[in-house]
Write a protein that holds these residues in place. Sequence first.
Motif: not given
Length: 154
Positions: A16-18, A64-66, A71-72, A97-99
């Motif tokens: 994933v993208v974080v 919120n994983l970020a 992270l921000p 943010d995305a898989v």
Amino acid sequence: MNGQPNIAAGAELITVVVGGQQFAMDIQKVREIRGWTTSTPLPKAPDYVLGMINLRGAVLPVLNLATRLGLPASEAKASSVVIVVDLGGRTVGLLVDAVCDILAVTEGQVQPAPSIGGGAAQTLAYGMITTEEGITTLIDLAGVLPPESELAAA
């Protein structure tokens, strides 16, 4: 550290993208992947708790994983994704943010996380995988999930 999970060759990870960075988690812990739906905020919840959503009649906390990773904060928007994970009977949604992809681990591919950053960093990240796209951090879901007392207090 929560105890490094044993990632054997052939294991599958979901990436994933974080916050512009790529992370991976054990696909066996992922129950489902959903689009973002507005959550109901909880008063006095920790900053990483976005709120609760209705998952087929069950109340599901969404983190919120970020923010949980230091992270921000990711902005929850229509293109955001919620990864529903089950860990030891606790089901929680993680906003990402995305898989990206499913990654099959090969022999010797997982490297230990650097010991820089102290205990908190090692509770969340237990390894790294280097690919042509860059470095993917393996996150330990047991470290990401807050103690039940934090969610109950929220």
